[in-house]
Design a protein around this motif. Structure first.
Motif, PDB file in Angstrom:
ATOM      1  N   PHE A 453       0.812  -1.216   0.000  1.00 14.88           N
ATOM      2  CA  PHE A 453       0.000   0.000   0.000  1.00 14.88           C
ATOM      3  C   PHE A 453       0.848   1.270   0.000  1.00 14.88           C
ATOM      4  N   ASN A 454       2.166   1.119  -0.059  1.00 11.46           N
ATOM      5  CA  ASN A 454       3.074   2.265   0.003  1.00 11.46           C
ATOM      6  C   ASN A 454       3.557   2.620  -1.399  1.00 11.46           C
ATOM      7  N   ALA A 455       3.180   3.791  -1.887  1.00 11.64           N
ATOM      8  CA  ALA A 455       3.551   4.192  -3.244  1.00 11.64           C
ATOM      9  C   ALA A 455       5.054   4.400  -3.396  1.00 11.64           C
ATOM     10  N   SER A 463      -2.380   0.317  -5.365  1.00 10.41           N
ATOM     11  CA  SER A 463      -3.561   0.644  -4.567  1.00 10.41           C
ATOM     12  C   SER A 463      -3.507   2.089  -4.076  1.00 10.41           C
ATOM     13  N   THR A 464      -4.669   2.732  -4.003  1.00 15.38           N
ATOM     14  CA  THR A 464      -4.775   4.070  -3.416  1.00 15.38           C
ATOM     15  C   THR A 464      -5.475   4.010  -2.057  1.00 15.38           C
ATOM     16  N   LEU A 465      -5.490   2.829  -1.435  1.00 11.13           N
ATOM     17  CA  LEU A 465      -6.175   2.677  -0.154  1.00 11.13           C
ATOM     18  C   LEU A 465      -5.533   3.550   0.917  1.00 11.13           C
ATOM     19  N   LEU A 466      -4.191   3.687   0.898  1.00 11.24           N
ATOM     20  CA  LEU A 466      -3.529   4.537   1.873  1.00 11.24           C
ATOM     21  C   LEU A 466      -3.964   5.992   1.706  1.00 11.24           C
ATOM     22  N   PHE A 503      10.303   5.713   3.352  1.00 12.05           N
ATOM     23  CA  PHE A 503       9.205   6.441   3.984  1.00 12.05           C
ATOM     24  C   PHE A 503       7.906   6.002   3.311  1.00 12.05           C
ATOM     25  N   TRP A 504       6.798   6.465   3.845  1.00  6.48           N
ATOM     26  CA  TRP A 504       5.477   6.133   3.305  1.00  6.48           C
ATOM     27  C   TRP A 504       4.897   7.346   2.590  1.00  6.48           C
ATOM     28  N   THR A 505       4.340   7.090   1.401  1.00  6.92           N
ATOM     29  CA  THR A 505       3.726   8.180   0.664  1.00  6.92           C
ATOM     30  C   THR A 505       2.555   7.644  -0.153  1.00  6.92           C
ATOM     31  N   THR A 506       1.885   8.562  -0.838  1.00  7.61           N
ATOM     32  CA  THR A 506       0.692   8.231  -1.600  1.00  7.61           C
ATOM     33  C   THR A 506       0.905   8.605  -3.063  1.00  7.61           C
ATOM     34  N   SER A 527       3.509   8.357   8.331  1.00  2.02           N
ATOM     35  CA  SER A 527       4.752   7.641   8.018  1.00  2.02           C
ATOM     36  C   SER A 527       5.640   7.529   9.247  1.00  2.02           C
ATOM     37  N   LEU A 528       5.711   8.599  10.032  1.00  5.43           N
ATOM     38  CA  LEU A 528       6.536   8.583  11.238  1.00  5.43           C
ATOM     39  C   LEU A 528       6.045   7.549  12.234  1.00  5.43           C
ATOM     40  N   ASN A 529       4.747   7.286  12.240  1.00  2.00           N
ATOM     41  CA  ASN A 529       4.193   6.320  13.189  1.00  2.00           C
ATOM     42  C   ASN A 529       4.351   4.876  12.739  1.00  2.00           C
ATOM     43  N   THR A 530       4.771   4.652  11.504  1.00  2.00           N
ATOM     44  CA  THR A 530       5.017   3.278  11.061  1.00  2.00           C
ATOM     45  C   THR A 530       6.378   2.803  11.567  1.00  2.00           C
ATOM     46  N   CYS A 531       6.535   1.500  11.662  1.00  2.00           N
ATOM     47  CA  CYS A 531       7.810   0.954  12.131  1.00  2.00           C
ATOM     48  C   CYS A 531       8.941   1.269  11.157  1.00  2.00           C
ATOM     49  N   ASN A 532       8.715   1.002   9.860  1.00  2.00           N
ATOM     50  CA  ASN A 532       9.807   1.170   8.906  1.00  2.00           C
ATOM     51  C   ASN A 532      10.046   2.625   8.525  1.00  2.00           C
ATOM     52  N   GLY A 533       9.026   3.474   8.603  1.00  2.00           N
ATOM     53  CA  GLY A 533       9.246   4.896   8.364  1.00  2.00           C
ATOM     54  C   GLY A 533      10.004   5.557   9.493  1.00  2.00           C
TER      55      GLY A 533
END
Length: 648
Positions: A453-455, A463-466, A503-506, A527-533
């Protein structure tokens, strides 16, 4: 004031009545934004003391933040009026009252001109509470003494986990409060760099405490053999307490072996496949078994060396299942680095973190817990007195049967691992006890969706679910197992490609910070709250915040996220954000230890029902007869303002 579109939320849930939830959603977001502004960005001094009248109190609240006024004549519901200004978002009708806390004993702040409220419809929400005048006087003295002793000119403020600025320190104005004036009642944020020292009260990695040479009675070193096997701070001792064989019948050695063997086969977690890492046999299991004699694991020689003991009071919940009261005291963590047993004692890039929920609830007990950590500051780090006092603190949490209502009677919240020692890429996993009597099971990783789900991820599915999740849920919202009927929470958190900038993005949202509105702040906080971000691009961290490969003889190295770093937004290249998480935790610890408990009597059950139905409320909200203050639900003022801090 942020718009409802951007979904600001406090840790303390704001419950809206069912029939009017859509109409009131913006008001909830607005009060959350106001609370954040009140404690992180407002350097306004305490206002001049007005006459001790209700009208003055209503007007003074316009200056923002939480206000408190000692009543000349106490109400049955309290000796003080607490007020909070809440401007509704554009186009949103303001509610006549707000409900804060849990359903069993919520706190109702009203703007209907009844009871504690003086004027209806002025966006000033009021409620009665019992304030401990002696405790407030002590808080005022302590704050004034800190300012004077350390000559504090300014203190940092934080928006979530980001440094937001500095403000001048102002002690609580008890003199004006005691005369019936309305005064600001924001959290206590006054602290000095050495009071308490972070390395004494928050993250303890000094080798005189966590090293076998410094404390041979509590620590054992798998590299040198120094120390005491099964000492109080050893991995073997902690896992033995967690297995709790007298209660569960589970042999501790079997308990640990079953956990390690999880890596030897693919795991299906929330429908996602977590690929096996069979190298755990050659790296850990087989050498450990050989050193143990070959039959079963000798936990006394566990190949894990203690890196740090960590106080995470900042992870406390704002309210518990007991109702509108300060909830638990956060977490206590033991961080271990894994070594490969043998002649060379190879330090592996792998950490194992035991994360315990502190089994303490209610405002006075939580304050007492905080004070125990603050008191460590008066002792010499690593001295016999310090180490004894530290064990007295940790024993309240880690020993068997300290949490009778949790699996195995253990206070464990979760066990987490972070490694590239077993395979590539770097990967974080989480393990939980699930049943009343249980072994550790691999579980979904908190706050982290599957990478598809991470672009930003090469394995993004398109997916655009995020995108939808970010635009429809409040900042800091818990990431659910499934979202819109689609399994969402990941089974593990890999850092694909060992990308230091991960990092996590859309793919569809406007992230340009020069545009108003834009979604980059929401994206960044998610993203900061995710483990890998959190362990990579959002904080520019090399995968671990406490390093397991720091050379022997030196304290485990800490990440810049903990000690201070400025990071450029990885998704857009702007803005920059400054982190200094130990300072944030230090401010929180001192604020709780020096904070104030407000007591709220239990509400009438019918009143609670009416509140959730959106019906008008009577003037008197409390149940009769009113319980003594000592038996009322208590709420720490800091938790009115507490933002959602996740567990990394």
């Amino acid at each position: 004031m942020r718009s409802a579109r951007h979904g600001v939320r406090e840790t303390n849930e704001l419950f809206q009545p069912r029939r009017r939830r859509a109409r009131w959603a913006g008001a909830a977001a607005a009060v959350g934004a106001l609370a954040l502004a009140g404690c992180t960005g407002d350097d306004e001094a305490v206002p001049e003391a007005p006459p001790a009248t209700a009208e003055a109190g209503q007007a003074a609240t316009a200056s923002g933040g939480l206000m408190i006024q000692l009543l000349a004549k106490p109400d049955i519901a309290g000796n003080a009026r607490v007020t909070l200004r809440n401007e509704p978002a554009p186009g949103v009708d303001p509610p006549p009252y707000l409900v804060v806390g849990q359903t069993e004993n919520p706190i109702i702040l009203r703007d209907d001109g009844i009871g504690a409220d003086v004027k209806a419809g002025d966006h000033v929400y009021s409620g009665f509470a019992n304030a401990d005048q002696s405790a407030l006087a002590t808080r005022s003295r302590n704050e004034s003494a800190l300012i004077s002793e350390f000559k504090i000119q300014s203190v940092p403020t934080f928006s979530g986990r980001t440094v937001s600025g500095n403000v001048a320190p102002v002690a609580f104005d008890f003199a004006s409060f005691s005369k019936g004036a309305v005064v600001r009642f924001d959290p206590s944020i006054i602290f000095a760099p050495a009071s308490p020292a972070a390395n004494k009260s928050l993250l303890i990695n000094d080798l005189n405490v966590v090293g076998a040479t410094g404390d041979p009675s509590r620590v054992w070193d798998p590299c040198t053999g120094a120390g005491t096997r099964m000492g109080a701070f050893t991995f073997g001792k902690l896992m033995t307490e967690m297995a709790n064989q007298p209660l569960t019948g589970i042999n501790p050695s079997t308990f640990v072996m079953q956990w390690l063997q999880t890596w030897q086969a693919n795991q299906t977690i929330n429908t996602f496949t977590v690929t096996a890492r069979p190298n755990i046999a050659t790296q850990i299991i087989n050498p450990w078994l050989a050193a143990s004699g070959g039959a079963s694991l000798d936990l006394g020689i566990a190949p894990l060396r203690l890196l740090a003991i960590v106080n995470r009071l900042d992870l406390r919940t704002g309210s518990s299942h007991y109702g509108g009261s300060t909830g638990n005291a956060g977490e206590l963590r033991f961080v271990f680095g894994v070594v490969k047993p043998g002649r060379t004692c190879q330090l592996l890039p792998m950490t194992v973190i035991l994360e315990y929920g502190v089994p303490i609830q209610g405002c006075p007990p939580v304050k007492s817990w905080a004070q125990q950590w603050v008191n460590l500051n008066s002792l010499a780090l690593g001295s016999a007195a310090y180490n004894t006092a530290l064990q007295a603190i940790t024993d309240q949490v880690v020993l068997r049967n300290k949490a009778p209502g949790k699996p195995n009677g253990s206070a464990l919240d979760q066990l987490r691992t972070n490694e590239i020692a077993l395979a590539s890429p770097w990967e974080l996993r989480q393990f939980n006890l699930l049943s009343p009597i249980d072994f550790l099971h691999e579980a979904p990783v908190a706050q982290t969706p599957d990478i598809r789900f991470n672009a930003h991820d090469p394995f993004w599915s398109g997916s655009t679910l995020l995108d939808t999740f970010i635009t429809t849920t409040p900042i800091g919202a818990t990431v659910p197992l499934s979202f819109l009927g689609v399994p969402f929470l990941g089974g593990a958190a890999p850092v694909t490609g060992n990308d230091l900038g991960y990092f996590w993005t859309t793919s569809t949202l406007d992230l340009d910070p020069t545009h108003s509105p834009n979604w980059n702040d929401n994206r960044q906080q998610f993203s900061l709250n995710t483990c890998n971000g959190c362990h990579a691009g959002e904080t520019r961290t090399v995968f671990t915040h406490i390093s397991p490969t720091t050379p022997l003889g030196s304290p485990a190295a800490l990440s810049g996220f903990l000690t201070g770093i400025t990071v450029t937004d990885p998704a857009f290249g702007a803005p920059t954000r400054t982190f200094h998480d130990l300072a944030r935790r230090q401010a929180d610890l001192v604020g709780v230890a020096n904070g104030a408990c407000l007591a709220f009597p239990r509400l009438d059950a019918e009143v609670v029902k009416r509140a959730f139905e959106g019906d008008p409320l009577p003037e008197v909200l409390v149940a009769q007869p009113v319980a003594p203050v000592s038996e009322q639900g208590t709420f720490l003022v800091e938790d009115f303002f507490k933002t959602q801090i996740q567990t990394h």
